[in-house]
Design an enzyme around this catalytic site. Structure first.
Site, PDB file in Angstrom:
ATOM      1  N   GLU A 269     -64.738 -44.843 -61.097  1.00  0.00           N
ATOM      2  CA  GLU A 269     -63.573 -44.023 -60.729  1.00  0.00           C
ATOM      3  C   GLU A 269     -64.037 -42.869 -59.860  1.00  0.00           C
ATOM      4  OE1 GLU A 269     -60.130 -44.543 -64.041  1.00  0.00           O
ATOM      5  OE2 GLU A 269     -61.664 -43.097 -64.529  1.00  0.00           O
TER       6      GLU A 269
ATOM      7  N   HIS B 157     -51.480 -33.079 -64.407  1.00  0.00           N
ATOM      8  CA  HIS B 157     -52.073 -34.163 -65.198  1.00  0.00           C
ATOM      9  C   HIS B 157     -52.934 -33.671 -66.353  1.00  0.00           C
ATOM     10  CE1 HIS B 157     -53.574 -38.126 -66.017  1.00  0.00           C
ATOM     11  NE2 HIS B 157     -54.814 -37.825 -65.669  1.00  0.00           N
TER      12      HIS B 157
ATOM     13  N   ARG C  92     -60.679 -35.891 -57.787  1.00  0.00           N
ATOM     14  CA  ARG C  92     -59.209 -35.808 -57.790  1.00  0.00           C
ATOM     15  C   ARG C  92     -58.649 -34.637 -57.012  1.00  0.00           C
ATOM     16  NH1 ARG C  92     -57.981 -37.694 -63.905  1.00  0.00           N
ATOM     17  NH2 ARG C  92     -58.426 -39.868 -63.424  1.00  0.00           N
TER      18      ARG C  92
ATOM     19  N   ARG D 235     -62.047 -31.616 -63.902  1.00  0.00           N
ATOM     20  CA  ARG D 235     -62.553 -32.666 -64.788  1.00  0.00           C
ATOM     21  C   ARG D 235     -62.907 -33.914 -63.998  1.00  0.00           C
ATOM     22  NH1 ARG D 235     -59.417 -37.153 -67.867  1.00  0.00           N
ATOM     23  NH2 ARG D 235     -57.991 -36.808 -66.152  1.00  0.00           N
TER      24      ARG D 235
HETATM   25  C1  LIG Z   1     -50.966 -40.808 -68.079  1.00  0.00           C
HETATM   26  C2  LIG Z   1     -52.324 -40.319 -68.497  1.00  0.00           C
HETATM   27  C3  LIG Z   1     -53.447 -41.082 -68.206  1.00  0.00           C
HETATM   28  C4  LIG Z   1     -54.709 -40.645 -68.596  1.00  0.00           C
HETATM   29  N1  LIG Z   1     -55.797 -41.445 -68.360  1.00  0.00           N
HETATM   30  C5  LIG Z   1     -57.007 -41.062 -68.841  1.00  0.00           C
HETATM   31  C6  LIG Z   1     -58.132 -41.923 -68.754  1.00  0.00           C
HETATM   32  O1  LIG Z   1     -58.040 -43.038 -68.267  1.00  0.00           O
HETATM   33  N2  LIG Z   1     -59.311 -41.479 -69.250  1.00  0.00           N
HETATM   34  C7  LIG Z   1     -59.473 -40.241 -69.821  1.00  0.00           C
HETATM   35  O2  LIG Z   1     -60.574 -39.883 -70.252  1.00  0.00           O
HETATM   36  N3  LIG Z   1     -58.405 -39.418 -69.934  1.00  0.00           N
HETATM   37  C8  LIG Z   1     -57.188 -39.799 -69.481  1.00  0.00           C
HETATM   38  N4  LIG Z   1     -56.122 -38.961 -69.614  1.00  0.00           N
HETATM   39  C9  LIG Z   1     -56.297 -37.691 -70.325  1.00  0.00           C
HETATM   40  C10 LIG Z   1     -56.424 -37.990 -71.816  1.00  0.00           C
HETATM   41  O3  LIG Z   1     -55.576 -39.055 -72.148  1.00  0.00           O
HETATM   42  C11 LIG Z   1     -56.062 -36.784 -72.636  1.00  0.00           C
HETATM   43  O4  LIG Z   1     -56.787 -35.663 -72.209  1.00  0.00           O
HETATM   44  C12 LIG Z   1     -56.384 -37.051 -74.100  1.00  0.00           C
HETATM   45  O5  LIG Z   1     -55.744 -38.230 -74.528  1.00  0.00           O
HETATM   46  C13 LIG Z   1     -55.957 -35.885 -74.942  1.00  0.00           C
HETATM   47  O6  LIG Z   1     -56.169 -36.238 -76.282  1.00  0.00           O
HETATM   48  P1  LIG Z   1     -55.852 -35.177 -77.392  1.00  0.00           P
HETATM   49  O7  LIG Z   1     -56.171 -35.843 -78.696  1.00  0.00           O
HETATM   50  O8  LIG Z   1     -56.474 -33.887 -77.077  1.00  0.00           O
HETATM   51  O9  LIG Z   1     -54.265 -34.944 -77.267  1.00  0.00           O
HETATM   52  P2  LIG Z   1     -53.023 -35.977 -77.418  1.00  0.00           P
HETATM   53  O10 LIG Z   1     -53.450 -37.393 -77.377  1.00  0.00           O
HETATM   54  O11 LIG Z   1     -51.996 -35.542 -76.428  1.00  0.00           O
HETATM   55  O12 LIG Z   1     -52.528 -35.670 -78.877  1.00  0.00           O
HETATM   56  C14 LIG Z   1     -51.981 -34.411 -79.215  1.00  0.00           C
HETATM   57  C15 LIG Z   1     -51.221 -34.552 -80.502  1.00  0.00           C
HETATM   58  O13 LIG Z   1     -50.859 -33.258 -80.983  1.00  0.00           O
HETATM   59  C16 LIG Z   1     -49.488 -33.281 -81.350  1.00  0.00           C
HETATM   60  N5  LIG Z   1     -48.971 -31.920 -81.245  1.00  0.00           N
HETATM   61  C17 LIG Z   1     -48.880 -31.135 -80.145  1.00  0.00           C
HETATM   62  N6  LIG Z   1     -48.369 -29.930 -80.462  1.00  0.00           N
HETATM   63  C18 LIG Z   1     -48.129 -29.962 -81.799  1.00  0.00           C
HETATM   64  C19 LIG Z   1     -47.586 -29.030 -82.723  1.00  0.00           C
HETATM   65  N7  LIG Z   1     -47.189 -27.797 -82.364  1.00  0.00           N
HETATM   66  N8  LIG Z   1     -47.454 -29.416 -84.022  1.00  0.00           N
HETATM   67  C20 LIG Z   1     -47.832 -30.648 -84.425  1.00  0.00           C
HETATM   68  N9  LIG Z   1     -48.364 -31.564 -83.592  1.00  0.00           N
HETATM   69  C21 LIG Z   1     -48.506 -31.226 -82.299  1.00  0.00           C
HETATM   70  C22 LIG Z   1     -48.854 -34.252 -80.373  1.00  0.00           C
HETATM   71  O14 LIG Z   1     -47.622 -34.707 -80.858  1.00  0.00           O
HETATM   72  C23 LIG Z   1     -49.923 -35.331 -80.318  1.00  0.00           C
HETATM   73  O15 LIG Z   1     -49.792 -36.224 -81.397  1.00  0.00           O
HETATM   74  C24 LIG Z   1     -54.851 -39.387 -69.249  1.00  0.00           C
HETATM   75  C25 LIG Z   1     -53.721 -38.622 -69.534  1.00  0.00           C
HETATM   76  C26 LIG Z   1     -52.463 -39.082 -69.171  1.00  0.00           C
HETATM   77  C27 LIG Z   1     -51.268 -38.249 -69.515  1.00  0.00           C
END
Ligand SMILES: Cc1cc2nc3c(=O)[nH]c(=O)nc-3n(C[C@H](O)[C@H](O)[C@H](O)COP(=O)(O)OP(=O)(O)OC[C@H]3O[C@@H](n4cnc5c(N)ncnc54)[C@H](O)[C@@H]3O)c2cc1C
Length: 500
Positions: A85, A317, A256, A352
């Site tokens: 990528e 993003h 990016r 990133r």
């Molecule tokens: C479309 C898209 C494609 C992507 N593709 C890639 C990729 O290919 N490779 C890569 O490395 N990264 C990718 N990313 C980035 C990556 O997916 C995210 O950075 C990562 O999944 C974040 O994980 P997380 O566990 O921190 O948060 P999330 O997976 O967003 O989980 C957060 C959780 O916290 C909960 N939450 C939030 N606020 C509260 C609250 N106040 N009270 C209770 N619960 C709450 C939410 O409901 C959710 O369940 C992508 C992101 C997107 C949007």
């Protein structure tokens, strides 16, 4: 252990991830090369010690995920299929279901959570604030249970340690790849609790989301993964002219920020709303096999990528900044940890590198778990809570996101940012009489928007994904971090710290 989540456990950014997870698995690749690519993308602001942890512990954590049941795409000889990528100089992206990596990661983790009798999951509960301990340590959280099968109401959970994994803040902009839950709650909560937040001005705009028309471009937008460019798709303007070759040595696979800026430049120069991603030459077989999700989403919008170029435009993003942590995920508030996109571990710097974020979540979650197993604090005595005041009217949300998009988007300047901050100031007067979940989310969005725009205004240079039209290029005097916190009077304070 209790896991609290605001909608269903699957509702976050993770399930939407397409491209994959970066890890050094090819014998021809090295952790030094992954480190070097990450540092280049971060433009002088990565914490090298954190990146070292990321790239050396990453492969082991990925194998743990596989041992938990995650199934990644494989070559005919059984080895993991690796792709490339933007910004990577080697094939090191592991993927699943072609372009549905997040679905598989989320499925495997969800199944593991269900199997673990020591975990209690509370869904449909919005975490509001940190429950402060009498001695300054975290004592738990307050939450609003949203009444899906349980009585609706506000309560508290005592905890010996709190790990925030609340994801990103993409919903602070009008158009984003992030789901509706990504409202920056963890960063806002952390700020209110006195934690230090850093690098929030570095918002990554994904260069290519599917352009669905000017009116449809609000809220979560469908991503067209850069893995498609990794396989050979090319960005062209309306006349069909490729424009990335003259911009960067990696052409369409440049980092990016470079691609998002190049597209924005074409949009401004040609006064158009989108450019095109031409994937026709990949052929129907590759598109169906490697990119089933994207192909299906395009067809749903009436575009057949086998026969026509895909209209694309940038959208918010990824939040490179967040709650500042050490290498074990500890924030500046004792007993409060941050993990995943809500955190700023220092691995991303000013931008990133693609597919390093799922990796960051895996690696630093492991370190937080180990730290808590070593040194779980005793329960802090909770302090009495003040009744929340100053929550905002949920009706301000569209105005907040519009102000951010207009003045603090891909392009920013002193004038645009001052205008955005002025609007945010005025919107901050519109308080709510109903302290319900929508008011909390609106308040959180407003808090992170203000911190982001203030840092973007202060940083008078162009670096990584922060592009100031009035300050071209990086300025050595700004090779450092802006640390934000909220003081005892409720005022946002910023402090500059040179990079290590
Ligand atoms: C479309 C898209 C494609 C992507 N593709 C890639 C990729 O290919 N490779 C890569 O490395 N990264 C990718 N990313 C980035 C990556 O997916 C995210 O950075 C990562 O999944 C974040 O994980 P997380 O566990 O921190 O948060 P999330 O997976 O967003 O989980 C957060 C959780 O916290 C909960 N939450 C939030 N606020 C509260 C609250 N106040 N009270 C209770 N619960 C709450 C939410 O409901 C959710 O369940 C992508 C992101 C997107 C949007």
């Amino acid at each position: 252990m209790i896991v609290v989540t605001k909608v269903n456990i699957d509702d976050g950014s993770t399930i939407w991830a397409q491209g994959g997870i970066a890890a050094v698995l090819d014998p021809a690749d090295t952790t030094q090369a992954h480190l070097a690519d990450t540092l280049v993308a971060g433009v002088g602001l990565c914490d090298e010690a954190a990146v070292e942890v990321l790239v050396t512990e990453g492969p082991g954590r990925l194998h743990e995920l596989i041992a938990l049941g995650a199934q990644f795409d494989r070559n005919p000889d059984g080895s993991l299929a690796l792709t490339r990528e933007g910004g990577h100089h080697a094939d090191r992206i592991v993927h699943a279901g072609g372009d549905a990596t997040g679905v598989e990661v989320q499925r495997a983790l969800h199944a593991a959570v269900r199997r673990d009798p020591g975990l209690q999951v509370v869904e449909h509960a919005l975490v509001l604030d940190l429950l402060p301990g009498a001695d300054g340590r975290a004592a738990g959280i307050t939450l609003h249970v949203l009444g899906e099968g349980t009585p609706d109401g506000v309560g508290a959970v005592l905890a010996r340690a709190v790990v925030l994994a609340t994801g990103g803040m993409g919903q602070v902009y009008a158009a984003t790849t992030n789901p509706s839950v990504s409202t920056g709650d963890g960063v806002a909560l952390g700020l209110r609790a006195g934690a230090v937040v850093t690098d929030v001005e570095f918002v990554q705009f994904h260069p290519t989301v599917l352009f669905l028309g000017a009116d449809a471009g609000k809220g979560q937008q469908p991503l067209v993964s850069e893995a498609l460019r990794g396989e050979g798709a090319i960005l062209v303007d309306a006349a069909g002219t490729p424009f990335m070759r003259d911009v960067h040595e990696l052409a369409d696979l440049a980092p990016r920020d470079v691609v998002a800026k190049a597209i924005t430049r074409v949009l401004l120069e040609q006064d158009v709303e989108h450019v095109y991603l031409d994937a026709r030459h990949l052929g129907a077989g590759v598109l169906a096999h490697r990119f089933p999700t994207i192909t299906a989403r395009c067809r749903q919008a009436g575009i057949d990528p086998v026969h026509e170029p895909i209209p694309v435009t940038p959208a918010a993003h990824y939040a490179s900044g967040g709650l500042r942590t050490d290498l074990d995920g500890r924030t500046s508030v004792p007993g409060l940890y941050a993990c995943g996109e809500v955190s700023c571990t220092g691995v991303h710097g000013a931008n990133r590198l693609a597919s390093n974020s799922l990796l960051e979540g895996l690696v630093f979650a492991g370190r937080i778990g180990a730290d808590l197993a070593r040194d779980l604090p005793s329960q802090a005595e909770p302090r009495d809570l003040d009744t929340p005041t100053g929550l905002l009217d949920p009706g301000v949300r569209p105005a907040v996101t519009e102000a951010m998009t207009q003045g603090a988007g891909v392009l920013r300047s002193a004038v645009s940012l001052a205008d955005t901050l002025g609007q945010l100031d005025r919107l901050g007067e519109k308080t709510s009489t109903d302290p319900g979940p929508s008011a909390w989310e609106a308040t959180n969005l407003h808090t992170v928007a203000t911190a982001l725009a203030a840092a973007a205004e202060r940083r008078t240079e162009t670096r990584g994904c922060h592009w100031r039209t009035d300050h071209a290029g990086a300025d050595e005097r700004w090779r450092g971090h802006l640390l934000a916190s909220i003081d005892a009077d409720g005022e946002l304070r910023e402090q500059y710290e040179p990079a290590r």
